[in-house]
Design an enzyme around this catalytic site. Structure first.
Site, PDB file in Angstrom:
ATOM      1  N   MET A 185      11.048  24.494   2.260  1.00 15.63           N
ATOM      2  CA  MET A 185      10.643  23.381   1.915  1.00 15.63           C
ATOM      3  C   MET A 185      11.021  22.838   0.364  1.00 15.63           C
ATOM      4  O   MET A 185      10.718  21.286   0.624  1.00 15.63           O
ATOM      5  CB  MET A 185       9.376  24.225   0.856  1.00 15.63           C
ATOM      6  CG  MET A 185       8.701  23.151  -0.210  1.00 15.63           C
ATOM      7  SD  MET A 185       7.371  24.865  -1.480  1.00 15.63           S
ATOM      8  CE  MET A 185       6.444  25.716  -0.446  1.00 15.63           C
ATOM      9  N   LYS A 187       0.833  -1.643   0.250  1.00 12.63           N
ATOM     10  CA  LYS A 187       0.197  -0.146  -0.008  1.00 12.63           C
ATOM     11  C   LYS A 187       0.744   1.347   0.184  1.00 12.63           C
ATOM     12  O   LYS A 187       1.899   1.157   0.140  1.00 12.63           O
ATOM     13  CB  LYS A 187      -1.048  -0.140   1.238  1.00 12.63           C
ATOM     14  CG  LYS A 187       0.197   0.395   2.464  1.00 12.63           C
ATOM     15  CD  LYS A 187      -1.200  -0.141   3.774  1.00 12.63           C
ATOM     16  CE  LYS A 187      -0.056   0.041   5.115  1.00 12.63           C
ATOM     17  NZ  LYS A 187      -0.916  -0.919   6.929  1.00 12.63           N
ATOM     18  N   ARG A 189     -10.935   0.479  14.631  1.00 16.57           N
ATOM     19  CA  ARG A 189     -11.239   0.900  13.729  1.00 16.57           C
ATOM     20  C   ARG A 189     -11.986   0.307  12.826  1.00 16.57           C
ATOM     21  O   ARG A 189     -13.137   0.403  12.129  1.00 16.57           O
ATOM     22  CB  ARG A 189      -9.239   0.920  13.660  1.00 16.57           C
ATOM     23  CG  ARG A 189      -8.990   1.663  12.476  1.00 16.57           C
ATOM     24  CD  ARG A 189      -8.079   2.235  12.127  1.00 16.57           C
ATOM     25  NE  ARG A 189      -6.696   1.100  11.320  1.00 16.57           N
ATOM     26  CZ  ARG A 189      -5.501   1.324  10.766  1.00 16.57           C
ATOM     27  NH1 ARG A 189      -4.671   1.380  11.307  1.00 16.57           N
ATOM     28  NH2 ARG A 189      -5.662  -0.202   9.785  1.00 16.57           N
ATOM     29  N   TYR A 193      15.303  29.974   7.238  1.00 18.88           N
ATOM     30  CA  TYR A 193      14.377  30.943   7.755  1.00 18.88           C
ATOM     31  C   TYR A 193      14.456  30.933  10.169  1.00 18.88           C
ATOM     32  O   TYR A 193      13.989  30.548  10.671  1.00 18.88           O
ATOM     33  CB  TYR A 193      13.029  30.676   7.039  1.00 18.88           C
ATOM     34  CG  TYR A 193      12.715  30.653   6.556  1.00 18.88           C
ATOM     35  CD1 TYR A 193      12.542  31.298   5.459  1.00 18.88           C
ATOM     36  CD2 TYR A 193      12.540  29.395   5.377  1.00 18.88           C
ATOM     37  CE1 TYR A 193      12.382  32.496   4.048  1.00 18.88           C
ATOM     38  CE2 TYR A 193      11.776  29.312   4.047  1.00 18.88           C
ATOM     39  CZ  TYR A 193      12.188  31.078   3.521  1.00 18.88           C
ATOM     40  OH  TYR A 193      11.602  30.523   2.192  1.00 18.88           O
TER      41      TYR A 193
HETATM   42  C1  LIG Z   1      -0.226  -1.564   6.935  1.00 21.33           C
HETATM   43  C2  LIG Z   1      -0.928  -2.640   7.238  1.00 21.33           C
HETATM   44  C3  LIG Z   1      -0.335  -3.993   7.513  1.00 21.33           C
HETATM   45  C4  LIG Z   1       1.119  -4.274   7.236  1.00 21.33           C
HETATM   46  O1  LIG Z   1       1.694  -3.095   8.332  1.00 21.33           O
HETATM   47  P1  LIG Z   1       3.525  -3.274   9.076  1.00 21.33           P
HETATM   48  O2  LIG Z   1       3.412  -2.992  10.833  1.00 21.33           O
HETATM   49  O3  LIG Z   1       3.575  -2.601   8.160  1.00 21.33           O
HETATM   50  O4  LIG Z   1       4.093  -4.360   8.537  1.00 21.33           O
HETATM   51  C5  LIG Z   1      -1.172  -5.511   7.048  1.00 21.33           C
HETATM   52  N1  LIG Z   1      -2.406  -5.367   7.823  1.00 21.33           N
HETATM   53  C6  LIG Z   1      -2.953  -3.812   7.439  1.00 21.33           C
HETATM   54  C7  LIG Z   1      -4.842  -4.262   7.984  1.00 21.33           C
HETATM   55  C8  LIG Z   1      -2.718  -2.921   6.929  1.00 21.33           C
HETATM   56  O5  LIG Z   1      -3.358  -1.875   7.060  1.00 21.33           O
END
Ligand SMILES: *Cc1c(COP(=O)(O)O)cnc(C)c1O
Length: 382
Positions: free
Chosen positions: A322, A41, A140, A274
């Site tokens: 930036m 992802k 969640r 800055y």
């Molecule tokens: C991101 C995610 C993972 C992987 O998590 P890591 O801590 O990076 O191994 C696994 N399952 C779900 C549902 C996630 O959102």
């Protein structure tokens, strides 16, 4: 962006050999029957989804996982068609029909999603691959235990009609990076009872899974049929309590490098960047590094971020802007173009993404994931 930027200004080197080695390390940590879903992802945590997915598959990953359906569809569009791909973060109106056509495993956490996937199955005339997600305590996404009988019952009714197949039952842990946290055992108990309910009701899942990277590395009782490592695939420790990447046998995959853009002599008492939060104490040299928060260098690491130039790790002088920040080089005068290493595997004295996480009060996941699109990824070991 219209042009590929030159890698001399800044580049993220992605060591696919290290990624493959990490997948093999994870493979050795789980029983032979346990399948590995490499989580790619967020563009493979900033490393590049398609190339990392291919490398993970070459090294023995069996599944790919993404958050959004669009990320999963992009893998299919890139020609990754012969392995199961799961995606778990759906929003009403998302393209369930395209997910069905692409053979994605689509996660369903509640009745709205089940209704949308069933409608898409009727419209396409094809059966959907659906994985039911249980909220075993993370609070969640996922279905609450009280709502599970309704979701399971409705999914089985649709399965009986040939509209879908429940291919998986799964959940996600809240505190797997804190070994022995009491919520871990509690979540596993709830997961087992929700699995038991669904299987007694008639679900025959191909896979049951709950383990992320920390659980893959430390909790064999959480492995079930499949594990879903993300951060460990990229060679980064899931958290300080689990040890460093080296202690876990992992090698960081991303190195962030830039070419020093200017070196100049300045007098004592000269303000830098800055707000003048840094003022030179003596006559010294300053080096300009042409990456900033638009490239993912956290502004929160102003005055704290570590950078290797030559043999010395320097600390960012003053604010990260930036597009650039400044290092006090203490009188050294490296040639412009000299490499500044923000982070890498750490074995040549350079800082790691984990060091940057400490400097910016965050986690290494955020450091690598936020490296911006203006930084070209340069692949090694393809
Ligand atoms: C991101 C995610 C993972 C992987 O998590 P890591 O801590 O990076 O191994 C696994 N399952 C779900 C549902 C996630 O959102």
């Amino acid at each position: 962006m219209t042009e590929t930027p030159p890698p001399r200004r800044a580049r993220a080197e992605i060591d696919l050999g290290a990624l493959r080695a990490n997948v093999r390390t994870l493979r050795a940590r789980v029983a032979p029957h346990v399948r590995i879903m490499a989580v790619v992802k967020a563009d493979a945590y900033g490393h590049g989804a398609v190339r990392c997915a291919r490398a993970a598959l070459e090294a023995g990953a069996d599944w790919l996982g993404t958050a959004t359906p669009h990320e999963a569809l992009a893998l299919r569009a890139a020609g990754i068609t012969d392995v199961p791909v799961m995606c778990w973060l759906w929003t009403p109106g998302d393209p369930w029909d395209r997910g069905i056509e692409a053979g994605l495993d689509m996660s369903v956490s509640g009745m709205w999603a089940l209704r949308e996937v069933v409608a898409a199955a009727r419209a396409t005339g094809k059966s959907a691959r659906v994985q039911l997600k249980a909220d075993t305590g993370l609070g969640r996404n996922g279905c609450q235990p009280a709502d599970w009988p309704e979701l399971v019952g409705e999914a089985l009714r649709a399965e009986a009609e040939g509209l879908l197949k429940v291919t998986g039952l799964w959940s996600h842990l809240a505190c797997a990076d804190e070994p022995h946290h009491p919520s871990i055992a509690a979540q596993l108990d709830v997961f087992r009872s929700m699995l038991d309910y669904a299987e007694k009701a008639g679900v025959e899942p191909e896979v049951r899974h709950i383990a992320n990277s920390p659980a893959t590395l430390t909790l064999p009782e959480a492995h079930f049929d499949l594990v879903r490592p993300g951060i460990a695939v990229y060679g980064i420790s899931p958290g300080p309590e689990l040890g460093t990447s080296a202690e876990l046998g992992l090698r960081p995959v991303m190195s962030l490098k830039a070419g020093v853009a200017l070196v100049k002599q300045v007098p004592a008492g000269h303000g830098v960047s800055y707000g003048h939060h840094y003022v030179t104490g003596t006559e010294t040299t300053l080096g300009l590094v042409p990456v900033g928060y638009a490239d993912g260098v956290p502004r929160h690491a102003s005055g704290r971020g570590p950078v290797l130039v030559g043999d010395t790790v320097r600390t960012i002088a003053g604010r990260v802007a930036m597009d650039q920040f400044v290092l006090d080089l203490g009188g050294e005068t490296p040639e412009p173009g000299t490499e500044a290493v923000l982070f890498g595997p750490g074995d040549r004295g350079e800082p790691t993404a984990e060091d940057w996480a400490v400097a910016a009060d965050t986690i290494a996941y955020e450091i690598v994931t936020r490296i911006g699109a203006r930084v070209p990824r340069v692949y090694l070991g393809e």
